[in-house]
Design a protein around this motif. Sequence first.
Motif, mmCIF file in Angstrom:
data_model
loop_
_atom_site.group_PDB
_atom_site.id
_atom_site.type_symbol
_atom_site.label_atom_id
_atom_site.label_comp_id
_atom_site.label_asym_id
_atom_site.label_seq_id
_atom_site.Cartn_x
_atom_site.Cartn_y
_atom_site.Cartn_z
ATOM 1 N N LEU A 1 -33.441 -23.379 -3.310
ATOM 2 C CA LEU A 1 -33.303 -24.836 -3.172
ATOM 3 C C LEU A 1 -32.046 -25.193 -2.389
ATOM 4 C CD1 LEU A 1 -34.438 -25.878 -6.740
ATOM 5 C CD2 LEU A 1 -35.668 -26.315 -4.609
ATOM 6 N N GLU A 2 -30.955 -24.469 -2.630
ATOM 7 C CA GLU A 2 -29.725 -24.718 -1.870
ATOM 8 C C GLU A 2 -29.925 -24.414 -0.391
ATOM 9 O OE1 GLU A 2 -27.006 -22.340 -4.132
ATOM 10 O OE2 GLU A 2 -26.475 -24.021 -5.448
ATOM 11 N N GLU A 3 -30.634 -23.332 -0.102
ATOM 12 C CA GLU A 3 -30.941 -22.985 1.289
ATOM 13 C C GLU A 3 -31.827 -24.055 1.927
ATOM 14 O OE1 GLU A 3 -33.181 -19.474 3.858
ATOM 15 O OE2 GLU A 3 -32.690 -19.109 1.756
ATOM 16 N N ARG A 4 -32.790 -24.520 1.163
ATOM 17 C CA ARG A 4 -33.696 -25.575 1.649
ATOM 18 C C ARG A 4 -32.910 -26.847 1.974
ATOM 19 N NH1 ARG A 4 -39.426 -26.412 0.272
ATOM 20 N NH2 ARG A 4 -39.939 -28.612 0.458
ATOM 21 N N ILE A 5 -31.981 -27.221 1.090
ATOM 22 C CA ILE A 5 -31.154 -28.402 1.322
ATOM 23 C C ILE A 5 -30.331 -28.235 2.600
ATOM 24 C CG2 ILE A 5 -29.153 -29.687 0.455
ATOM 25 C CD1 ILE A 5 -30.347 -29.255 -2.379
ATOM 26 N N ALA A 6 -29.738 -27.058 2.779
ATOM 27 C CA ALA A 6 -28.947 -26.803 3.986
ATOM 28 C C ALA A 6 -29.812 -26.936 5.236
ATOM 29 C CB ALA A 6 -28.312 -25.417 3.919
ATOM 30 N N LEU A 7 -31.024 -26.410 5.184
ATOM 31 C CA LEU A 7 -31.932 -26.522 6.329
ATOM 32 C C LEU A 7 -32.314 -27.979 6.589
ATOM 33 C CD1 LEU A 7 -34.245 -23.458 5.629
ATOM 34 C CD2 LEU A 7 -32.615 -23.702 7.512
ATOM 35 N N LEU A 8 -32.588 -28.711 5.528
ATOM 36 C CA LEU A 8 -32.945 -30.121 5.683
ATOM 37 C C LEU A 8 -31.772 -30.940 6.226
ATOM 38 C CD1 LEU A 8 -35.045 -30.580 2.430
ATOM 39 C CD2 LEU A 8 -35.907 -30.644 4.781
#
Length: 69
Positions: free
Chosen positions: A32-39
């Motif tokens: 989820l943290e990686e997803r947030i960074a990508l977003l």
Amino acid sequence: MTEEAESPRRGRGAALDLALKEDLDLFSVGDLEERIALLEGEIARCRAQIARKAAGREAADALFKTPGD
């Protein structure tokens, strides 16, 4: 010789639509943290594109501005 059927072309924003429908319960905290960074990166990219388009529009408006406006 047979031709393979082409897969239908996805419309604009289709990948985002799919991402928005994903079940987040399946993701780990790290995921989820990686997803947030990508977003956040995608948001920055969109904002930069908006700024480029606004600058282009302002330049066009200035070029075609009639005297006395």
